[in-house]
Enzyme design. Structure first.
Site, short mmCIF file in Angstrom:
data_model
loop_
_atom_site.label_atom_id
_atom_site.label_comp_id
_atom_site.label_asym_id
_atom_site.label_seq_id
_atom_site.Cartn_x
_atom_site.Cartn_y
_atom_site.Cartn_z
N HIS A 95 87.74 20.83 22.00
CA HIS A 95 87.13 21.77 22.31
C HIS A 95 87.80 22.49 23.75
CE1 HIS A 95 85.77 22.14 17.61
NE2 HIS A 95 86.59 21.63 18.61
N GLU A 138 85.31 23.82 25.20
CA GLU A 138 83.79 23.73 25.72
C GLU A 138 83.90 21.96 26.55
OE1 GLU A 138 82.44 26.72 22.07
OE2 GLU A 138 84.19 25.30 22.85
N CYS A 156 80.79 26.51 18.14
CA CYS A 156 80.80 25.39 17.03
C CYS A 156 79.36 24.64 17.44
CB CYS A 156 81.95 24.31 16.38
SG CYS A 156 82.02 22.83 17.61
N CYS A 191 79.94 21.51 19.54
CA CYS A 191 80.39 22.24 21.39
C CYS A 191 78.77 23.03 21.78
CB CYS A 191 80.94 23.73 21.69
SG CYS A 191 82.68 22.87 21.23
#
Length: 154
Positions: free
Chosen positions: A55, A57, A85, A88
Protein backbone atom coordinates in the site's frame (compact mmCIF):
# COMPACT_ATOMS: atom_id res chain seq x y z
CA UNK A 1 -2.10 24.40 9.23
CA UNK A 2 -4.77 24.01 6.53
CA UNK A 3 -2.65 25.51 3.74
CA UNK A 4 0.37 23.40 4.73
CA UNK A 5 -1.78 20.26 4.81
CA UNK A 6 -3.19 21.06 1.37
CA UNK A 7 0.32 21.69 0.01
CA UNK A 8 1.53 18.27 1.14
CA UNK A 9 -1.69 16.52 0.10
CA UNK A 10 -1.17 17.83 -3.44
CA UNK A 11 2.21 16.09 -3.44
CA UNK A 12 0.53 12.88 -2.24
CA UNK A 13 -1.93 13.27 -5.13
CA UNK A 14 1.04 13.31 -7.52
CA UNK A 15 2.08 9.98 -6.04
CA UNK A 16 -1.46 8.67 -6.63
CA UNK A 17 -1.06 9.71 -10.27
CA UNK A 18 2.17 7.68 -10.40
CA UNK A 19 0.10 4.65 -9.38
CA UNK A 20 -2.31 5.37 -12.23
CA UNK A 21 0.56 5.17 -14.70
CA UNK A 22 1.11 1.57 -13.60
CA UNK A 23 -2.64 0.81 -13.60
CA UNK A 24 -2.55 0.50 -9.82
CA UNK A 25 -5.30 1.74 -7.52
CA UNK A 26 -4.37 5.45 -7.29
CA UNK A 27 -3.43 6.02 -3.68
CA UNK A 28 -0.45 8.17 -2.77
CA UNK A 29 1.34 8.96 0.48
CA UNK A 30 4.18 11.15 1.65
CA UNK A 31 5.92 11.42 5.02
CA UNK A 32 7.02 14.82 6.29
CA UNK A 33 9.35 15.30 9.26
CA UNK A 34 8.98 17.88 12.03
CA UNK A 35 11.04 20.40 10.05
CA UNK A 36 8.70 20.19 7.04
CA UNK A 37 11.09 18.09 4.93
CA UNK A 38 9.66 15.28 2.82
CA UNK A 39 11.35 12.09 3.99
CA UNK A 40 9.63 9.63 1.69
CA UNK A 41 6.95 9.16 -0.93
CA UNK A 42 4.99 6.10 -1.92
CA UNK A 43 2.09 4.82 -3.96
CA UNK A 44 0.20 1.57 -4.33
CA UNK A 45 2.13 -1.23 -6.02
CA UNK A 46 0.09 -4.28 -5.06
CA UNK A 47 -0.56 -5.44 -8.62
CA UNK A 48 2.93 -4.86 -10.00
CA UNK A 49 4.73 -6.26 -6.94
CA UNK A 50 2.31 -9.15 -6.29
CA UNK A 51 2.34 -8.01 -2.67
CA UNK A 52 -0.88 -7.39 -0.73
CA UNK A 53 1.02 -5.22 1.76
CA UNK A 54 2.34 -2.85 -0.91
CA UNK A 55 0.00 0.00 0.00
CA UNK A 56 1.10 3.63 -0.47
CA UNK A 57 1.48 4.17 3.28
CA UNK A 58 3.54 1.02 3.83
CA UNK A 59 5.82 1.83 0.91
CA UNK A 60 6.42 5.37 2.21
CA UNK A 61 6.96 4.18 5.79
CA UNK A 62 9.53 1.59 4.68
CA UNK A 63 11.48 4.26 2.77
CA UNK A 64 11.36 6.76 5.65
CA UNK A 65 12.51 4.18 8.21
CA UNK A 66 15.33 3.03 5.96
CA UNK A 67 16.41 6.63 5.37
CA UNK A 68 16.45 7.35 9.11
CA UNK A 69 17.80 3.92 10.06
CA UNK A 70 15.09 3.47 12.69
CA UNK A 71 11.53 2.22 12.87
CA UNK A 72 10.45 5.22 14.96
CA UNK A 73 9.01 8.20 13.08
CA UNK A 74 7.86 10.13 16.14
CA UNK A 75 8.08 13.66 14.71
CA UNK A 76 6.51 12.75 11.36
CA UNK A 77 3.20 13.34 9.63
CA UNK A 78 1.93 11.03 6.92
CA UNK A 79 -0.29 12.45 4.20
CA UNK A 80 -2.35 9.89 2.34
CA UNK A 81 -5.00 10.46 -0.31
CA UNK A 82 -7.39 7.83 1.05
CA UNK A 83 -8.23 6.94 4.65
CA UNK A 84 -5.82 4.24 5.84
CA UNK A 85 -6.99 0.64 6.19
CA UNK A 86 -6.43 -1.35 9.39
CA UNK A 87 -3.02 -2.61 8.27
CA UNK A 88 -1.77 0.87 7.40
CA UNK A 89 -3.33 2.57 10.42
CA UNK A 90 -1.68 -0.06 12.61
CA UNK A 91 1.69 0.44 10.95
CA UNK A 92 1.39 4.22 11.37
CA UNK A 93 0.65 3.64 15.06
CA UNK A 94 3.57 1.21 15.53
CA UNK A 95 5.93 3.66 13.79
CA UNK A 96 4.86 6.15 16.48
CA UNK A 97 3.94 8.82 13.94
CA UNK A 98 2.74 12.12 15.31
CA UNK A 99 -0.02 12.78 12.79
CA UNK A 100 -2.09 11.23 10.00
CA UNK A 101 -3.69 13.50 7.40
CA UNK A 102 -5.97 11.88 4.84
CA UNK A 103 -8.09 13.01 1.94
CA UNK A 104 -11.11 10.91 1.06
CA UNK A 105 -12.87 8.44 3.35
CA UNK A 106 -12.66 4.75 2.50
CA UNK A 107 -16.24 3.51 2.78
CA UNK A 108 -15.22 -0.15 2.55
CA UNK A 109 -12.11 -0.32 4.70
CA UNK A 110 -11.29 2.98 6.36
CA UNK A 111 -9.91 2.34 9.83
CA UNK A 112 -9.80 5.91 11.13
CA UNK A 113 -13.48 6.58 11.55
CA UNK A 114 -15.37 5.52 8.44
CA UNK A 115 -15.89 1.79 8.96
CA UNK A 116 -14.33 1.79 12.44
CA UNK A 117 -11.69 3.72 14.35
CA UNK A 118 -8.60 1.75 15.31
CA UNK A 119 -7.31 4.68 17.34
CA UNK A 120 -10.35 4.59 19.62
CA UNK A 121 -9.26 1.22 21.06
CA UNK A 122 -8.32 1.52 24.73
CA UNK A 123 -4.84 0.78 26.07
CA UNK A 124 -2.81 1.30 22.91
CA UNK A 125 0.63 2.71 23.63
CA UNK A 126 0.34 5.57 21.13
CA UNK A 127 -2.43 7.62 19.51
CA UNK A 128 -1.55 9.66 16.42
CA UNK A 129 -3.49 12.87 15.80
CA UNK A 130 -5.85 12.47 12.83
CA UNK A 131 -6.83 15.23 10.40
CA UNK A 132 -9.41 13.91 7.92
CA UNK A 133 -10.79 15.16 4.62
CA UNK A 134 -7.99 17.42 3.34
CA UNK A 135 -8.73 17.93 -0.39
CA UNK A 136 -11.47 15.35 0.06
CA UNK A 137 -13.07 15.87 -3.37
CA UNK A 138 -9.83 15.77 -5.36
CA UNK A 139 -8.62 12.70 -3.49
CA UNK A 140 -11.98 10.98 -3.84
CA UNK A 141 -12.31 11.81 -7.54
CA UNK A 142 -9.03 10.22 -8.59
CA UNK A 143 -9.98 6.88 -7.09
CA UNK A 144 -13.66 7.07 -8.13
CA UNK A 145 -12.68 7.86 -11.71
CA UNK A 146 -10.22 4.96 -11.72
CA UNK A 147 -12.85 2.42 -10.67
CA UNK A 148 -15.47 3.94 -12.99
CA UNK A 149 -13.07 3.51 -15.93
CA UNK A 150 -12.43 -0.09 -14.87
CA UNK A 151 -16.17 -0.82 -14.76
CA UNK A 152 -16.78 0.93 -18.10
CA UNK A 153 -14.07 -1.07 -19.83
CA UNK A 154 -15.73 -4.39 -18.98
Amino acid sequence: MKNIDEKYMRIALKEANNALLLDEVPVGAIIVDGEGKILAKGFNKRESSFDPTSHAEINAIRKACKKRKTWRLTDCTIYVTIEPCAMCAGTILWARMKRVVFGAPDLKGGALGTTFNLYSVDNLNHYPEVTPFVLKEECGNIISNYFKAKRDSK
